[in-house]
Each structure stands twice: as structure tokens, then as C-alpha cells.
Design an enzyme around this catalytic site. Structure first.
Site, PDB file in Angstrom:
ATOM      1  N   GLU A 127       0.734  -1.172   0.110  1.00 62.11           N
ATOM      2  CA  GLU A 127      -0.001  -0.031   0.026  1.00 62.11           C
ATOM      3  C   GLU A 127       1.016   1.364   0.033  1.00 62.11           C
ATOM      4  OE1 GLU A 127      -3.510   0.127   2.645  1.00 62.11           O
ATOM      5  OE2 GLU A 127      -3.021   2.125   3.103  1.00 62.11           O
ATOM      6  N   ASP A 184     -12.393   8.414   7.270  1.00 59.63           N
ATOM      7  CA  ASP A 184     -12.379   9.355   8.398  1.00 59.63           C
ATOM      8  C   ASP A 184     -12.992  10.736   8.551  1.00 59.63           C
ATOM      9  OD1 ASP A 184     -11.341   7.432  10.187  1.00 59.63           O
ATOM     10  OD2 ASP A 184      -9.290   7.624   9.208  1.00 59.63           O
ATOM     11  N   TYR A 238     -11.255  -4.668  11.272  1.00 61.54           N
ATOM     12  CA  TYR A 238     -10.308  -4.020  12.535  1.00 61.54           C
ATOM     13  C   TYR A 238     -10.104  -5.207  13.705  1.00 61.54           C
ATOM     14  CZ  TYR A 238     -11.455  -0.071   9.961  1.00 61.54           C
ATOM     15  OH  TYR A 238     -11.512   0.803   8.609  1.00 61.54           O
ATOM     16  N   GLN A 275      -6.760  -3.356   9.390  1.00 61.39           N
ATOM     17  CA  GLN A 275      -6.355  -2.338   9.885  1.00 61.39           C
ATOM     18  C   GLN A 275      -4.756  -2.928  10.583  1.00 61.39           C
ATOM     19  OE1 GLN A 275      -5.064   0.695  10.071  1.00 61.39           O
ATOM     20  NE2 GLN A 275      -6.951   1.730  10.673  1.00 61.39           N
ATOM     21  N   GLN A 307       7.129   7.749  15.237  1.00 67.00           N
ATOM     22  CA  GLN A 307       6.280   7.576  14.156  1.00 67.00           C
ATOM     23  C   GLN A 307       5.139   6.613  14.263  1.00 67.00           C
ATOM     24  OE1 GLN A 307       7.513   5.172  10.707  1.00 67.00           O
ATOM     25  NE2 GLN A 307       6.828   6.916   9.238  1.00 67.00           N
TER      26      GLN A 307
END
Ligand code: FAD
Length: 297
Positions: free
Chosen positions: A17, A109, A148, A179, A215
Site C-alpha cells: 500500500e 475518517d 479491524y 488495519q 512515528q
């Protein structure tokens, strides 16, 4: 080959991705990294849409270019945020014209600064509605939806969230990509519950190798994923970037190897437009035998 067939009975699918870079320099760097990643013969490459406020228009440019340069199956992410149903149709028609194979169909979102998702006037409320739109009007696309393992942040319970995931699959999704998560027990429990509630499409783990602590803390706090305390402790023990990178990559190698032992149908890497961490993980991992194999040069 269809997306479904990519995950056929004895197959294993590898996917990466990307996100659309904000600058021309970022795009050049992305393709240099992708040049390294395609050596691992991904089955498909996806690009996010509007994630974290990023530009939406670039997604199709990126996937089109990826397909042209590397002859690999490509998927465009698409969210319901800020678009009417007609605008979503236009995007899908454009994606189809530009050779996109699959759509990662998402609700999205709330826009930055807002806490609640408010459906656009004339738009869609949930990802299952987008899946229905695609199935009814653009049947040639394969459809991926998000799952999820630790429950979606807004869902009142794990069971309600699972029910909503089943709606997306019942509407016609071919594959669930999860996720990111760092505890395989969460993923394995999620898969077990998926089967129990009648979700029988492939459920593919989404993996983000940690390359530095701050991060990953930022990313996991945004998406509601848990960082196991032992991983945080291991990372904190290394103050230098190289040390943290090594800890993160070694953790991801163990995580991916264990998932493969459990017979996952594929692995989806959140590569964040970089090649090093994912390449290290893949080079050290025995992927199940699959069609492509490693590409030369
Ligand atoms: P939905 O499946 O619609 O679920 C949203 C919430 O509503 C959940 O709490 C769910 O339980 C509930 N719900 C779902 N359907 C119903 C229903 N019919 N009735 C009542 N409640 C319902 N974001 C981006 O902005 N761009 C991206 O490119 C992007 N890519 C992603 C890729 C993956 C693999 C994943 C896992 C996430 C991605 N995201 C992306 C993040 C995603 O947009 C957010 O997690 C978003 O909050 C939920 O999207 P969804 O498609 O899972 O929503």
C-alpha cells in the site's frame, strides 16, 4: 485473473500500500522505492485516497503509473468523504477507464478538525453502501474492504463492528484487509470470529514494520491500534535510528513468519512509500509458494 482468484484456494497474495506523494520529488522517490519492492513480485499494489488529508486526485495518477511501469495489478482506495454518490460514480468510471483493477472501498475518517463522520448531502453513510454501488454499477472491479482486529474506534462493541463487517461482505466485498496491528493473537481471534459470524472471504493481515518509535506511536494513536508494551520497551532501549529500525524489522519478521505458519491467505504491507523495512522483512521470510516468485532485476 480476478481479485478473488488472486487469493484462490492454495494461493498466497502479497500486496503493498502506497500513498500519493505531495511533491514531484516525493513521486520520484516513491518510484525508486517501488523499483526495489516489485522484485518481490507483489500480486497487487494499492494507493490510498485522501488519507490524513492527502490529495485525492493523485491516487489515480499513481496507480495508473504503477501499472504502466511495473505491469502489476492495481487498486485505488476510495472513501465516501466529501463526495456525492454521483461524484463517486464519476471517480469509479474514471478509474475503470484508466485500467484500475480493484477498489479498496471505505467510508473514510472525518475530515481534519472534525470528530464525527457526517455523511455528505447526497452521499453515502457507510462503506457497505459504497460496496453495493460498486457491485451494482461497476461489476468488473474486485472489492477490498477494511477490517479491524482490535475493533473500529467508533464501534460500540467488537460484535457490532463484526456485524458491520459482514454487511460489507454480504454486499459483495471479495477480500478483507485489516488495519495494522502488532499482536497476532488479536488477528487470530478476529479471524475465528469472522468465520463464526459467516464471513468466508479471505481476511488478510495489514502489516506496518516499525521503523521508529515516535512515528509508529503517532500512527497507532490515529488508527486506534495497540503497541505491545514489550515492543515499546525494546524500541526505547535503542535511542539511535539504526537500532530502532533493526528492532522494528526483527519484530515484523517474527510477526509475519508466525502469521504465515497460521496459513494466512496473504500479507498486505503498509510500506509508507519506502522499500527498506519491507524488503528486509520479505528477504528474511519464507513466503508460501505462489505464482510469481522473485523477479530478477
Ligand atoms: P465502515 O465499514 O463504514 O465503518 C465505520 C464505522 O461505522 C464502524 O464503527 C462500523 O462498525 C460502523 N458501521 C459500518 N457499517 C454500518 C452500518 N451499515 N450501520 C451502522 N454502523 C455501521 N482512510 C482514508 O481516508 N483513505 C484511505 O485510503 C484509507 N485506506 C484504508 C485501508 C485499510 C485497509 C483500512 C483498514 C483503513 C483505511 N482507511 C483509509 C481508514 C478508514 O477510512 C477508517 O478506518 C474509517 O474510520 C472507517 O472506514 P471503513 O471503510 O472501515 O468504514
Amino acid at each position: 485473473m480476478s481479485l478473488k482468484a488472486t487469493y484462490g484456494s492454495d494461493k498466497f497474495a502479497l500486496s503493498f500500500e502506497l500513498f500519493p506523494p505531495k511533491t514531484a520529488q516525493g513521486t520520484v522517490a516513491l518510484f525508486a522505492h517501488l523499483e526495489q519492492l516489485v522484485k518481490f513480485a507483489p500480486d497487487f499494489v494499492t494507493c490510498t485516497y485522501g488519507a490524513g488529508g492527502s490529495t485525492q486526485t493523485k491516487t489515480l495518477d499513481i496507480v495508473e503509473q504503477v501499472k504502466r511501469r511495473f505491469h502489476v495489478r492495481v487498486a485505488s482506495h476510495l472513501t465516501c468523504v466529501g463526495s456525492t454518490t454521483d461524484e463517486l460514480r464519476q471517480y469509479l468510471a474514471d478509474a475503470s477507464r484508466r485500467g484500475v483493477d480493484d477498489i479498496v472501498a471505505l467510508r473514510g475518517d472525518p475530515p481534519q478538525g472534525e470528530t464525527e463522520f457526517i455523511p455528505p448531502v447526497g452521499g453515502l453513510r457507510y462503506a457497505n453502501e459504497l460496496v453495493t454501488l460498486i457491485r451494482d454499477e461497476f461489476p468488473r472491479f474486485g472489492i477490498v474492504v477494511g477490517g479491524y482486529p482490535e475493533k473500529h474506534a467508533e464501534a460500540p462493541s467488537f460484535e457490532v463492528d463484526l456485524d458491520n463487517l459482514r454487511r460489507k461482505v454480504d454486499a459483495g466485498a471479495d477480500v478483507v484487509v485489516t488495519q495494522l496491528f502488532y499482536d497476532n493473537a488479536d488477528f487470530l481471534r478476529f479471524c475465528e470470529r469472522c468465520v463464526q459470524v459467516g464471513i468466508h472471504v479471505p481476511v488478510v493481515p495489514g502489516i506496518l514494520p516499525v521503523t521508529n518509535l515516535s512515528q509508529v506511536q503517532r500512527i497507532t494513536s490515529m488508527c486506534g491500534a495497540r503497541l505491545p508494551a514489550r515492543l515499546v520497551t525494546e524500541l526505547q532501549a535503542h535511542n539511535d535510528p539504526v537500532g530502532q529500525f533493526q528492532v522494528g524489522v526483527e519484530y515484523a519478521i517474527r510477526q509475519v513468519s508466525e502469521l504465515i505458519q497460521h496459513g494466512v491467505p496473504g500479507i498486505h504491507f503498509y510500506v509508507l512509500n519506502k522499500s527498506q523495512a519491507t524488503s528486509w522483512v520479505l528477504a528474511a521470510t519464507d513466503l508460501p509458494r505462489r505464482g510469481g516468485g522473485i523477479r530478477d532485476g
